[in-house]
Design an enzyme around this catalytic site. Structure first.
Site, PDB file in Angstrom:
ATOM      1  N   SER A 149      -5.367  -2.783  -0.117  1.00  0.00           N
ATOM      2  CA  SER A 149      -4.067  -2.947  -0.767  1.00  0.00           C
ATOM      3  C   SER A 149      -4.261  -3.899  -1.939  1.00  0.00           C
ATOM      4  CB  SER A 149      -3.086  -3.554   0.236  1.00  0.00           C
ATOM      5  OG  SER A 149      -1.920  -4.022  -0.415  1.00  0.00           O
ATOM      6  N   TYR A 162      -0.745 -10.000   6.556  1.00  0.00           N
ATOM      7  CA  TYR A 162      -1.121  -8.705   5.970  1.00  0.00           C
ATOM      8  C   TYR A 162      -2.227  -8.936   4.940  1.00  0.00           C
ATOM      9  CZ  TYR A 162      -0.617  -4.127   3.681  1.00  0.00           C
ATOM     10  OH  TYR A 162      -0.849  -2.872   3.158  1.00  0.00           O
TER      11      TYR A 162
HETATM   12  N1  LIG Z   1       2.709   2.249   1.113  1.00  0.00           N
HETATM   13  C1  LIG Z   1       2.240   1.242   0.382  1.00  0.00           C
HETATM   14  O1  LIG Z   1       2.921   0.702  -0.507  1.00  0.00           O
HETATM   15  C2  LIG Z   1       0.837   0.736   0.613  1.00  0.00           C
HETATM   16  C3  LIG Z   1       0.297  -0.165  -0.313  1.00  0.00           C
HETATM   17  C4  LIG Z   1      -0.970  -0.658  -0.092  1.00  0.00           C
HETATM   18  C5  LIG Z   1      -1.693  -0.259   1.003  1.00  0.00           C
HETATM   19  N2  LIG Z   1      -1.155   0.605   1.902  1.00  0.00           N
HETATM   20  C6  LIG Z   1      -1.962   0.958   3.078  1.00  0.00           C
HETATM   21  O2  LIG Z   1      -2.018   2.364   3.210  1.00  0.00           O
HETATM   22  C7  LIG Z   1      -2.280   2.697   4.565  1.00  0.00           C
HETATM   23  C8  LIG Z   1      -1.358   3.832   5.004  1.00  0.00           C
HETATM   24  O3  LIG Z   1      -0.031   3.378   5.008  1.00  0.00           O
HETATM   25  P1  LIG Z   1       1.203   4.245   4.499  1.00  0.00           P
HETATM   26  O4  LIG Z   1       1.756   3.524   3.325  1.00  0.00           O
HETATM   27  O5  LIG Z   1       0.838   5.661   4.383  1.00  0.00           O
HETATM   28  O6  LIG Z   1       2.240   3.982   5.693  1.00  0.00           O
HETATM   29  P2  LIG Z   1       2.746   4.915   6.905  1.00  0.00           P
HETATM   30  O7  LIG Z   1       3.410   6.125   6.380  1.00  0.00           O
HETATM   31  O8  LIG Z   1       3.530   3.988   7.789  1.00  0.00           O
HETATM   32  O9  LIG Z   1       1.403   5.352   7.620  1.00  0.00           O
HETATM   33  C9  LIG Z   1       0.746   4.580   8.579  1.00  0.00           C
HETATM   34  C10 LIG Z   1      -0.066   5.514   9.451  1.00  0.00           C
HETATM   35  O10 LIG Z   1      -0.781   4.724  10.415  1.00  0.00           O
HETATM   36  C11 LIG Z   1      -0.611   5.330  11.690  1.00  0.00           C
HETATM   37  N3  LIG Z   1      -0.731   4.362  12.771  1.00  0.00           N
HETATM   38  C12 LIG Z   1       0.064   3.282  12.987  1.00  0.00           C
HETATM   39  N4  LIG Z   1      -0.327   2.659  14.115  1.00  0.00           N
HETATM   40  C13 LIG Z   1      -1.375   3.367  14.617  1.00  0.00           C
HETATM   41  C14 LIG Z   1      -2.201   3.231  15.763  1.00  0.00           C
HETATM   42  N5  LIG Z   1      -2.036   2.210  16.610  1.00  0.00           N
HETATM   43  N6  LIG Z   1      -3.163   4.141  15.979  1.00  0.00           N
HETATM   44  C15 LIG Z   1      -3.344   5.187  15.115  1.00  0.00           C
HETATM   45  N7  LIG Z   1      -2.609   5.355  14.005  1.00  0.00           N
HETATM   46  C16 LIG Z   1      -1.634   4.457  13.751  1.00  0.00           C
HETATM   47  C17 LIG Z   1       0.779   5.950  11.638  1.00  0.00           C
HETATM   48  O11 LIG Z   1       0.869   7.027  12.577  1.00  0.00           O
HETATM   49  P3  LIG Z   1       1.533   6.946  14.039  1.00  0.00           P
HETATM   50  O12 LIG Z   1       2.746   6.068  13.926  1.00  0.00           O
HETATM   51  O13 LIG Z   1       1.837   8.380  14.314  1.00  0.00           O
HETATM   52  O14 LIG Z   1       0.462   6.391  14.927  1.00  0.00           O
HETATM   53  C18 LIG Z   1       0.798   6.488  10.221  1.00  0.00           C
HETATM   54  O15 LIG Z   1       0.198   7.768  10.180  1.00  0.00           O
HETATM   55  C19 LIG Z   1      -2.132   1.397   5.354  1.00  0.00           C
HETATM   56  O16 LIG Z   1      -3.411   0.873   5.654  1.00  0.00           O
HETATM   57  C20 LIG Z   1      -1.407   0.482   4.390  1.00  0.00           C
HETATM   58  O17 LIG Z   1      -1.678  -0.879   4.642  1.00  0.00           O
HETATM   59  C21 LIG Z   1       0.073   1.129   1.718  1.00  0.00           C
END
Ligand SMILES: NC(=O)c1ccc[n+]([C@@H]2O[C@H](COP(=O)([O-])OP(=O)(O)OC[C@H]3O[C@@H](n4cnc5c(N)ncnc54)[C@H](OP(=O)(O)O)[C@@H]3O)[C@@H](O)[C@H]2O)c1
Length: 252
Positions: A149, A162
């Site tokens: 991130s 985080y």
């Molecule tokens: N969105 C942003 O602005 C942003 C910015 C920087 C970095 N990121 C990073 O991008 C990555 C993806 O996030 P996203 O933004 O796409 O958010 P998201 O839509 O909430 O996706 C998170 C994913 O992680 C899975 N997950 C959560 N707990 C889990 C567990 N215990 N075991 C297996 N899977 C699990 C969730 O699936 P289930 O709930 O079905 O398990 C979901 O598929 C993260 O690492 C986040 O830190 C996001």
């Protein structure tokens, strides 16, 4: 899309929504067979269905990767059922914001357990398969793409733990990159800025309200998936070590 990843297998964690879902679809579009890991079986099924409808191949793996055994099994099932593992996208993550003072300790634990330990369990299980793929696989190169991130580069108020977890992901990735470079296993880091996904929804109501009030401009999950696929589709002699990607208007 050119079928550059034909004959390869990719495991994407957190493939049930957001960036992981978009990355899995993108990699499948380039010809990779994809394994989709997350906890919500119904959502995984819907993503897999879309990939199959588009002509791809997908394996659904219901797993909580904070559990060492489930994380390891997710990797081993991928290799056993799909025959190999060329790519791991370590994407699953959780971001729980707010002041450190008075924060529920359980929130800190959830972030460390998923963003750090979950990622490490998957990486640990995947490494022998990635090394093998780089030696014997169709592309003679393998990839571990770790999703960090902007918070992995800069500490900001209200995201102490985080930030801690994502700085750790960056440090781990760089050290492993150096260790594996000569073996043609590319370890890369993607550092997204604000992206429209479900990430914020897991926060306490007052935090969600405060962040939504800032009316942040966000990228789409597909924008980040493009960056992930760009890394993985490079030829064997090119390693894109790191991509920091923000919405144009995001200053910090
Ligand atoms: N969105 C942003 O602005 C942003 C910015 C920087 C970095 N990121 C990073 O991008 C990555 C993806 O996030 P996203 O933004 O796409 O958010 P998201 O839509 O909430 O996706 C998170 C994913 O992680 C899975 N997950 C959560 N707990 C889990 C567990 N215990 N075991 C297996 N899977 C699990 C969730 O699936 P289930 O709930 O079905 O398990 C979901 O598929 C993260 O690492 C986040 O830190 C996001």
């Amino acid at each position: 899309m050119k079928p550059i990843l034909d004959g390869t297998v990719a495991l994407v964690t957190g493939a049930s929504s957001g960036i992981g879902e978009a990355a899995a679809k993108s990699l499948a579009g380039y010809g990779a067979t994809v394994a989709l890991a997350a906890r919500r079986a119904d959502r995984l099924h819907a993503v897999a269905h879309e990939i199959r409808e588009a002509g791809g191949t997908a394996l659904e793996i219901e797993a909580d990767i904070t559990d060492e055994q489930q994380a390891t099994e997710a990797v081993e099932r991928t290799a056993a059922e799909l025959g190999r593992l060329d790519t791991l996208v370590n994407n699953a993550g959780v971001m729980l914001l707010g002041p450190g003072v008075g924060a529920p300790l359980s929130e800190w634990q959830r972030m460390v357990e998923l963003n750090v330990l979950g990622l490490l369990y998957c990486a640990h299980a995947a490494l022998p398969h990635l090394i093998k793929a780089a030696k014997e696989g169709p592309r003679q190169v393998a990839d571990m793409v770790n999703i960090s991130s902007v918070a992995g580069r800069h500490a900001r108020l209200g995201s102490a733990v985080y930030t801690l977890t994502k700085h750790g992901v960056g440090a781990f990735s760089e050290s492993m990159r150096q260790e594996l470079a000569k073996r043609h296993v590319r370890v890369s880091l993607v550092e997204p800025g604000a992206t429209a996904t479900e990430l914020l929804d897991h926060n306490r109501a007052e935090i969600i309200e405060a962040v939504r009030g800032q009316n942040t401009i966000r990228m789409n999950a597909e924008d980040i998936a493009d960056a992930i696929s760009y890394i993985i589709t490079r030829p064997r002699h090119v390693a894109v070590n790191e991509i920091l990607i923000r919405p144009t208007e995001q200053e910090r």
